[in-house]
Design a protein around this motif. Structure first.
Motif, PDB file in Angstrom:
ATOM      1  N   GLY A 153       0.880  -1.208  -0.053  1.00  0.00           N
ATOM      2  CA  GLY A 153       0.471   0.119   0.383  1.00  0.00           C
ATOM      3  C   GLY A 153       0.997   0.968   0.383  1.00  0.00           C
ATOM      4  N   LEU A 154       1.985   1.113   0.967  1.00  0.00           N
ATOM      5  CA  LEU A 154       2.473   2.533   0.942  1.00  0.00           C
ATOM      6  C   LEU A 154       3.483   2.556  -0.740  1.00  0.00           C
ATOM      7  CD1 LEU A 154       4.641   1.842   3.917  1.00  0.00           C
ATOM      8  CD2 LEU A 154       2.876   3.106   3.716  1.00  0.00           C
ATOM      9  N   LEU A 155       3.960   1.537  -1.194  1.00  0.00           N
ATOM     10  CA  LEU A 155       4.478   1.844  -2.624  1.00  0.00           C
ATOM     11  C   LEU A 155       3.392   2.240  -3.324  1.00  0.00           C
ATOM     12  CD1 LEU A 155       6.965   0.928  -3.951  1.00  0.00           C
ATOM     13  CD2 LEU A 155       6.187  -1.213  -4.681  1.00  0.00           C
ATOM     14  N   LEU A 156       2.604   1.879  -3.105  1.00  0.00           N
ATOM     15  CA  LEU A 156       0.996   2.229  -4.520  1.00  0.00           C
ATOM     16  C   LEU A 156       0.893   3.846  -4.389  1.00  0.00           C
ATOM     17  CD1 LEU A 156      -1.170  -0.647  -4.486  1.00  0.00           C
ATOM     18  CD2 LEU A 156       0.011  -0.301  -6.071  1.00  0.00           C
ATOM     19  N   ALA A 157       0.548   4.066  -3.162  1.00  0.00           N
ATOM     20  CA  ALA A 157       0.789   5.700  -2.656  1.00  0.00           C
ATOM     21  C   ALA A 157       2.124   6.454  -2.984  1.00  0.00           C
ATOM     22  CB  ALA A 157       0.872   5.943  -0.790  1.00  0.00           C
ATOM     23  N   ILE A 158       2.862   6.056  -3.016  1.00  0.00           N
ATOM     24  CA  ILE A 158       4.327   6.219  -3.474  1.00  0.00           C
ATOM     25  C   ILE A 158       4.525   6.723  -5.560  1.00  0.00           C
ATOM     26  CG2 ILE A 158       6.724   7.084  -4.052  1.00  0.00           C
ATOM     27  CD1 ILE A 158       6.994   5.994  -1.199  1.00  0.00           C
ATOM     28  N   VAL A 159       3.532   5.886  -5.831  1.00  0.00           N
ATOM     29  CA  VAL A 159       3.297   5.275  -7.395  1.00  0.00           C
ATOM     30  C   VAL A 159       2.349   6.919  -7.484  1.00  0.00           C
ATOM     31  CG1 VAL A 159       2.865   3.950  -9.212  1.00  0.00           C
ATOM     32  CG2 VAL A 159       4.604   4.062  -7.831  1.00  0.00           C
ATOM     33  N   ALA A 160       0.837   7.013  -7.099  1.00  0.00           N
ATOM     34  CA  ALA A 160      -0.055   7.165  -7.155  1.00  0.00           C
ATOM     35  C   ALA A 160       0.329   8.918  -6.969  1.00  0.00           C
ATOM     36  CB  ALA A 160      -1.527   6.924  -6.071  1.00  0.00           C
ATOM     37  N   ILE A 161       1.780   9.303  -5.906  1.00  0.00           N
ATOM     38  CA  ILE A 161       1.891  10.804  -5.908  1.00  0.00           C
ATOM     39  C   ILE A 161       2.861  10.870  -7.083  1.00  0.00           C
ATOM     40  CG2 ILE A 161       2.445  12.254  -4.298  1.00  0.00           C
ATOM     41  CD1 ILE A 161       1.521  10.793  -1.811  1.00  0.00           C
ATOM     42  N   VAL A 162       3.232  10.055  -7.581  1.00  0.00           N
ATOM     43  CA  VAL A 162       4.214  10.778  -8.449  1.00  0.00           C
ATOM     44  C   VAL A 162       3.629  10.902  -9.758  1.00  0.00           C
ATOM     45  CG1 VAL A 162       5.662   9.845 -10.293  1.00  0.00           C
ATOM     46  CG2 VAL A 162       6.325   9.147  -7.746  1.00  0.00           C
ATOM     47  N   LEU A 163       2.269  10.087 -10.128  1.00  0.00           N
ATOM     48  CA  LEU A 163       1.376   9.883 -11.693  1.00  0.00           C
ATOM     49  C   LEU A 163       0.755  11.420 -11.003  1.00  0.00           C
ATOM     50  CD1 LEU A 163       0.181   6.870 -11.545  1.00  0.00           C
ATOM     51  CD2 LEU A 163       1.977   7.649 -13.459  1.00  0.00           C
TER      52      LEU A 163
END
Length: 286
Positions: free
Chosen positions: A267-277
């Motif tokens: 979930g933390l990894l996906l959160a960072i990806v979402a913020i980058v996008l």
């Protein structure tokens, strides 16, 4: 970059203070009240307000809404750190950025590109994974970080409305909001003292002062970072959110030994990806 790093460290430090406070017999209500006293003093000293400019035409409905929301969400933030930990709470707080973006789409009819839509589809499972805990864990108070997420999102929307009101300096509006929040918290402290027989203690004063200083430091350095990166605000936006999630997670896991499952890590990894996008989508729309 120094201002940005200091803002991130101040934000994470607030969470650390609330985490450490569990070792003492404390009143979160008193801590939050003292926090606003010190935040008001610092705001007044560093950004002298033009109090004469405040009149009946000021956006009082937004001021009052923020004055009530800020202390209320601060209390939920402390409860979330207590029951769920720094990792989940910081992540939930930073994922709240999707609420003002969603408001921009639904309320202000802002165009959504493919990157933003993709970020939303990634953010939803990220939130669920970050807030998940083992079924047998009786302390899974996921409601607290969920309220933190929604609350900070609403606060961000309201602050954006304040930013549009150009007749008053933002820092003057901030002082007014802090004063309203303090009135709310003083009333809460009086209620605790009279009806719950809670004593005013030195430890609450010390912790409240520390929270107030670092909470204001977060705002001060964040504003300075935006000034330093005036031509590329997305850098501040991305670094702040990712920095708090990463450093907050490292502190929670390494220092406080918070138990984080594989689902939480994902979930933390996906959160960072979402913020980058989201950040890239903001850059492309400029």
């Amino acid at each position: 970059m120094l201002f940005l790093l200091l803002s991130i460290l101040c934000s994470v430090t607030v969470g650390i203070i609330f985490k450490i406070s569990r070792k003492y017999s404390i009143s979160t209500v008193q801590i939050v009240a003292w926090n606003y006293i010190f935040a008001i003093l610092l705001c007044y000293l560093l950004f002298p307000p033009d109090l004469n400019a405040i009149d009946a035409k000021a956006p009082w409905s937004i001021y009052i809404s923020l004055g009530v929301l800020l202390p209320a969400i601060f209390l939920f933030l402390a409860a979330s750190i207590k029951y769920m930990g720094i990792v989940q709470t910081d992540a939930a707080q930073r994922l709240s950025l999707f609420i003002p973006i969603l408001a921009a789409w639904l309320l202000f009819k802002e165009d959504f590109n493919t990157l933003k839509i993709t970020a939303f589809f990634i953010a939803l499972p990220a939130i669920l994974l970050i807030l998940s805990k083992k079924a047998e864990n009786k302390n899974n108070k996921w409601i607290y970080p969920a309220i933190v997420l929604v609350g900070f999102g609403l606060i961000d929307v309201l602050f954006k409305q304040i930013a549009l009101y150009t007749n008053l300096a933002f820092t003057t509006s901030l002082l007014v909001i802090f004063c309203i929040a303090l009135i709310i918290m003083v009333a809460a402290v009086i209620y605790e003292v009279i009806f719950k027989k809670v004593s005013l203690t030195r430890v609450n004063f010390i912790l409240g002062a520390l929270v107030g200083v670092f909470n204001f430091g977060n705002i001060l350095f964040y504003l300075k970072a935006h000034k330093a990166f005036a031509e590329n605000p997305s850098t501040v936006f991305a670094a702040m959110n990712m920095g708090v999630i990463i450093i907050g997670s490292l502190v929670g896991i390494l220092v406080f030994k918070e138990k984080v499952s594989r689902y939480n890590y994902l979930g933390l990894l996906l959160a960072i990806v979402a913020i980058v996008l989201i950040t890239f989508s903001q850059i492309l729309t400029k």
